[in-house]
Motif scaffolding. Structure first.
Motif, PDB file in Angstrom:
ATOM      1  N   MET A  65       0.887  -1.038  -0.065  1.00  0.00           N
ATOM      2  CA  MET A  65       0.139   0.036  -0.013  1.00  0.00           C
ATOM      3  C   MET A  65       0.747   1.278  -0.158  1.00  0.00           C
ATOM      4  O   MET A  65       0.539   2.159  -0.778  1.00  0.00           O
ATOM      5  CB  MET A  65      -1.068   0.055   1.183  1.00  0.00           C
ATOM      6  N   GLU A  66       1.848   1.333   0.882  1.00  0.00           N
ATOM      7  CA  GLU A  66       2.454   2.460   1.293  1.00  0.00           C
ATOM      8  C   GLU A  66       3.828   2.567   0.359  1.00  0.00           C
ATOM      9  O   GLU A  66       4.489   1.361   0.366  1.00  0.00           O
ATOM     10  CB  GLU A  66       2.763   2.757   2.596  1.00  0.00           C
ATOM     11  N   VAL A  67       4.195   3.767  -0.003  1.00  0.00           N
ATOM     12  CA  VAL A  67       5.798   3.864  -0.570  1.00  0.00           C
ATOM     13  C   VAL A  67       6.318   5.325  -0.069  1.00  0.00           C
ATOM     14  O   VAL A  67       5.509   6.289   0.225  1.00  0.00           O
ATOM     15  CB  VAL A  67       5.628   3.928  -2.026  1.00  0.00           C
ATOM     16  N   LEU A  68       7.659   5.493   0.091  1.00  0.00           N
ATOM     17  CA  LEU A  68       8.044   6.917   0.131  1.00  0.00           C
ATOM     18  C   LEU A  68       9.320   6.852  -0.856  1.00  0.00           C
ATOM     19  O   LEU A  68      10.035   6.107  -1.005  1.00  0.00           O
ATOM     20  CB  LEU A  68       8.958   7.025   1.599  1.00  0.00           C
ATOM     21  N   GLY A  69       9.217   7.946  -1.834  1.00  0.00           N
ATOM     22  CA  GLY A  69      10.222   8.067  -2.851  1.00  0.00           C
ATOM     23  C   GLY A  69      10.076   9.197  -3.596  1.00  0.00           C
ATOM     24  O   GLY A  69       9.435  10.310  -3.136  1.00  0.00           O
ATOM     25  N   THR A  70      10.716   9.074  -4.653  1.00  0.00           N
ATOM     26  CA  THR A  70      10.557  10.430  -5.580  1.00  0.00           C
ATOM     27  C   THR A  70       9.809   9.991  -6.741  1.00  0.00           C
ATOM     28  O   THR A  70       9.615   9.313  -7.239  1.00  0.00           O
ATOM     29  CB  THR A  70      11.986  10.883  -6.359  1.00  0.00           C
ATOM     30  N   VAL A  71       8.834  11.131  -7.130  1.00  0.00           N
ATOM     31  CA  VAL A  71       7.847  11.164  -8.374  1.00  0.00           C
ATOM     32  C   VAL A  71       8.827  11.283  -9.629  1.00  0.00           C
ATOM     33  O   VAL A  71       9.567  12.330  -9.816  1.00  0.00           O
ATOM     34  CB  VAL A  71       6.882  12.264  -8.294  1.00  0.00           C
ATOM     35  N   ASP A  72       8.756  10.357 -10.234  1.00  0.00           N
ATOM     36  CA  ASP A  72       9.844  10.219 -11.500  1.00  0.00           C
ATOM     37  C   ASP A  72       9.049  10.293 -12.997  1.00  0.00           C
ATOM     38  O   ASP A  72       9.504  10.327 -13.987  1.00  0.00           O
ATOM     39  CB  ASP A  72      10.703   9.176 -11.421  1.00  0.00           C
ATOM     40  N   ALA A  73       7.668  10.187 -12.905  1.00  0.00           N
ATOM     41  CA  ALA A  73       7.068  10.400 -14.048  1.00  0.00           C
ATOM     42  C   ALA A  73       5.303  10.849 -13.753  1.00  0.00           C
ATOM     43  O   ALA A  73       5.169  10.384 -12.678  1.00  0.00           O
ATOM     44  CB  ALA A  73       6.774   9.001 -14.892  1.00  0.00           C
ATOM     45  N   VAL A  74       4.996  11.814 -14.652  1.00  0.00           N
ATOM     46  CA  VAL A  74       3.564  12.091 -14.433  1.00  0.00           C
ATOM     47  C   VAL A  74       2.534  12.016 -15.618  1.00  0.00           C
ATOM     48  O   VAL A  74       3.102  12.126 -16.720  1.00  0.00           O
ATOM     49  CB  VAL A  74       3.618  13.391 -13.744  1.00  0.00           C
ATOM     50  N   GLY A  75       1.483  12.061 -15.467  1.00  0.00           N
ATOM     51  CA  GLY A  75       0.620  12.000 -16.533  1.00  0.00           C
ATOM     52  C   GLY A  75       0.065  13.459 -16.747  1.00  0.00           C
ATOM     53  O   GLY A  75       0.234  14.228 -15.929  1.00  0.00           O
TER      54      GLY A  75
END
Length: 343
Positions: A65-75
């Protein structure tokens, strides 16, 4: 990319396989997170056993369910999130145990800069859910007695901190003397080992026979019913989960006689946010919180974090490759705090 997927039902080591699958591509309005950390939840153990009806996709599927990280792509339409370090919930609450994870922005929040990745991973779910249960739904007040079940766990330990911060008198339940000592170290006035017998009797004794004003119940089942026997008139019981037995989600309700005689209020708590006003109510009993509430809660929590009034509690870290074994340790009640997975 790597992904821990459920192929058959059973203990995590039997259910999960580490597969190579294609990277997902975010659709319009969605984002993709490259996790550096993820976190273990009891719901994922239930998912391995095939008994979690709320999140029950067809096999095989990627757990988590959960993550911590960097947004590397977006719509399209989600460009503002690109490059940000975030707490995030995987879309539809599964798919998080992977190298790339699709998320809905309504369930994504900026991670506090003061926390490293491991600490930040342990922050989002426990404190948001605890705030919803104690403040938003439970309306905790200074000086009230608050009973927090599973108080040594990831969510329970966050709830203890927030209740103490609210100047409540906190009693926590836990499954061993070591865990009870841990709960007391967080500021709880008392801790009860539920394995020693009837916790309700001990709680009544601690409160001088008055009972508690508020119960934060993430266990369910028999614990919920027993909690009614140690509450004061007009008390509030907040149901936030079912760690003891997920089947309690759909079990027959509490005895009406006990409800009448206890004269308490019972409320449900759901950690889910949406910016769509159409889903705040009227979804046949599935009411989601407005995203604006999530933003206010996150601001309140970050302020308390910055002032040193609360802190995420990491019970341990494990490598991504050892995730199934770590889930089994949690299933066997051998963990405290949050168990963070290093991706």
């Amino acid at each position: 990319m790597r992904a821990w997927r459920v192929h058959q039902y059973g203990r995590p080591s039997e259910a999960l396989r580490l597969d190579e699958i294609d990277e997902p591509v975010p659709e319009a309005g969605k984002i993709r997170v490259a996790p550096t950390r993820t976190v273990l939840n009891f719901n994922e153990i239930d998912g391995c056993h095939g008994r979690y009806r709320t999140v029950n996709p067809d096999l095989p599927y990627t757990l988590g369910m959960e993550v911590l990280g960097t947004v590397d792509a977006v719509g399209e339409g989600a460009e503002e999130w690109l490059g940000r370090r975030v707490h995030a919930t995987a879309e539809s609450a599964f798919g998080g145990y992977a190298d790339k994870v699709i998320c809905q922005p309504d369930m994504v929040f900026d991670a506090p800069e003061s926390l490293d990745d491991t600490e930040a991973a342990a922050f989002f779910f426990p404190f948001h859910l605890s705030w919803l249960g104690l403040h938003e739904r439970g309306q905790v007040q200074p000086g009230e007695w608050v009973l927090i079940h599973a108080a040594a766990g990831g969510v329970g330990s966050a709830a203890v901190q927030l209740a103490v911060d609210a100047e409540a008198r906190v009693i926590g339940t836990a499954g061993s003397e070591d865990k009870c000592e841990f709960v007391r170290s967080l500021g709880a006035e008392a801790a009860v080992n539920y394995r020693d017998g009837d916790f309700a009797t001990e709680v009544r004794d601690i409160t001088g026979g008055a009972g508690v004003d508020l119960v934060f119940d993430g266990v369910g089942g028999e614990v919920t019913e027993a909690s009614l026997r140690c509450m004061t008139r007009g008390g509030r019981l907040m149901i936030i989960g079912f760690a003891s037995k997920i089947e309690a989600e759909d079990a027959v309700g509490l005895p009406p006689r006990l409800l009448c005689f206890s004269q308490v209020s019972i409320g449900g708590v759901l950690l889910a946010y949406s910016s769509n006003p159409a889903v705040y109510g009227g979804m046949a009993g599935f009411n989601i919180n407005p995203r604006s509430l999530g933003d206010r809660i996150h601001e309140e929590l970050c302020e308390r974090l910055a002032e040193g009034r609360i802190a995420p509690l990491v019970g341990g870290t494990v490598p991504f490759e050892e995730l199934p074994a770590a889930l089994e340790q949690m299933e066997d009640r051998l963990t405290t705090g949050r168990i963070v997975v290093v991706c």
